[in-house]
Motif scaffolding. Structure first.
Motif, mmCIF file in Angstrom:
data_model
loop_
_atom_site.group_PDB
_atom_site.id
_atom_site.type_symbol
_atom_site.label_atom_id
_atom_site.label_comp_id
_atom_site.label_asym_id
_atom_site.label_seq_id
_atom_site.Cartn_x
_atom_site.Cartn_y
_atom_site.Cartn_z
ATOM 1 N N ILE A 30 52.661 76.014 32.432
ATOM 2 C CA ILE A 30 53.636 75.039 32.643
ATOM 3 C C ILE A 30 54.906 76.000 32.670
ATOM 4 N N THR A 31 55.686 75.272 33.577
ATOM 5 C CA THR A 31 57.148 75.855 33.857
ATOM 6 C C THR A 31 58.141 74.373 33.830
ATOM 7 N N GLN A 32 59.044 74.541 32.730
ATOM 8 C CA GLN A 32 59.971 73.652 32.637
ATOM 9 C C GLN A 32 61.330 74.132 32.665
ATOM 10 N N ASN A 33 62.106 74.023 33.787
ATOM 11 C CA ASN A 33 63.281 74.522 33.731
ATOM 12 C C ASN A 33 64.470 73.312 33.975
ATOM 13 N N GLU A 56 51.290 57.207 34.695
ATOM 14 C CA GLU A 56 52.297 57.046 33.578
ATOM 15 C C GLU A 56 51.618 56.983 32.402
ATOM 16 N N PHE A 57 52.017 57.671 31.063
ATOM 17 C CA PHE A 57 51.362 57.691 30.051
ATOM 18 C C PHE A 57 52.199 57.646 28.773
ATOM 19 N N ARG A 78 57.374 64.728 30.062
ATOM 20 C CA ARG A 78 56.539 63.760 30.781
ATOM 21 C C ARG A 78 56.648 63.506 32.065
ATOM 22 N N PRO A 79 57.865 63.931 33.042
ATOM 23 C CA PRO A 79 57.746 63.687 34.437
ATOM 24 C C PRO A 79 57.115 64.996 35.012
ATOM 25 N N ALA A 80 57.256 66.114 34.754
ATOM 26 C CA ALA A 80 56.638 67.304 35.189
ATOM 27 C C ALA A 80 55.173 67.200 35.137
ATOM 28 N N LEU A 81 54.772 66.871 33.826
ATOM 29 C CA LEU A 81 53.174 66.724 33.572
ATOM 30 C C LEU A 81 52.654 65.642 34.507
ATOM 31 N N GLY A 82 53.290 64.532 34.712
ATOM 32 C CA GLY A 82 52.897 63.282 35.361
ATOM 33 C C GLY A 82 52.784 63.722 36.843
#
Length: 258
Positions: A84-87, A188-189, A228-232
């Motif tokens: 997971i990369t979240q920037n 969506e979750f 949520r957006p990146a995972l979706g």
């Protein structure tokens, strides 16, 4: 029309996965649709109910896996690695998870399914009461302005998970297109509850580790909203890749004409 519910069934396998490498083995196209795929005809006035029964009929096979649909055994589901990369936003971090084990993916409730044969659009809602995950982890970055670093074991529980999958089969989507056969897949979750524990944070410092675990659990809603957006998007990419593989193997047009 069967590909619509195949992708719905696959959603459960990737709900908690941000990066899952698909098989790169050569795919041989065949005209033999697997017997496990119960046929639902697009002209059936009770099409949605037929698809519901078809999905439910596959549930018992999820624990052992369904090789012909490229679904691995999922009780538990074992994943070699997740990255997971979240920037963006309030969370900026790089993390890796290995030896990931997920429990509870086959225990879902199909709340609703609706398919429009004309627009070739399917909307499906699934509910999971509980998903459990254990893994090894390596993480470094910041979470809601708090520094976060560690290397150890992780365990987490997620409850009351509501997921909606929307799939367009006309190839009109801007994000994905392959000659007018597959359109977009949107996921969506929402998560009702979550608890997380990370061992060996900050080099094993017990005080800092305890404080950070408490901080994560006290702010899990804000953290979920950030990622949520990146995972979706990752889940959508996975489902789209699987749909393409199934199309290569069985032929989407034939399934749609069933």
């Amino acid at each position: 029309m069967n590909l619509l519910f195949k992708c719905v069934a696959l959603l459960g396998l990737v709900l908690s996965i941000s990066d899952f490498t698909l098989s790169t083995q050569a795919i041989t196209k065949t005209n033999n649709i697997p017997p496990i795929l119960k046929q639902c005809h697009k002209d059936d006035p009770n099409l949605n109910e037929c698809l519901r029964r078809a999905i439910e009929s596959m549930r018992a096979n999820l624990s052992q896996g369904i090789p012909e649909l490229m679904i691995p055994p999922c009780e538990p589901l074992k994943i070699p690695e997740i990255r997971i990369t979240q920037n963006a936003g309030a969370i900026r971090m790089d993390s890796e998870y290995s030896n990931v084990i997920i429990y509870g993916l086959s225990n879902f409730t199909l709340r609703d399914i609706h398919v429009d044969p004309v627009t070739k659009r399917a909307i499906c809602n699934l509910w999971f009461p509980l998903l459990k995950m254990t893994s090894n982890y390596l993480i470094q970055g910041k979470i809601l302005l708090m520094p976060l670093m560690g290397n150890g074991t992780a365990s987490s529980n997620f409850t009351d998970i509501d997921a909606t999958l929307t799939m367009t089969m006309n190839g009109s989507g801007a994000a994905h297109s392959n000659g007018g056969k597959i359109g977009d897949i949107k996921v969506e979750f929402n998560i009702g509850g979550a608890s997380v524990h990370l061992d060996n944070l900050f080099g094993g410092d017990p005080q800092l580790g305890s404080m950070m675990n408490k901080f994560i659990n006290d702010n899990w809603r804000e953290i979920t909203a950030e990622i949520r957006p990146a995972l979706g998007e990752s889940i959508e990419s996975i489902l789209y890749g699987i749909a393409n593989q199934l199309n290569e193997m069985y032929g989407l047009e034939k399934l749609l004409d069933a």
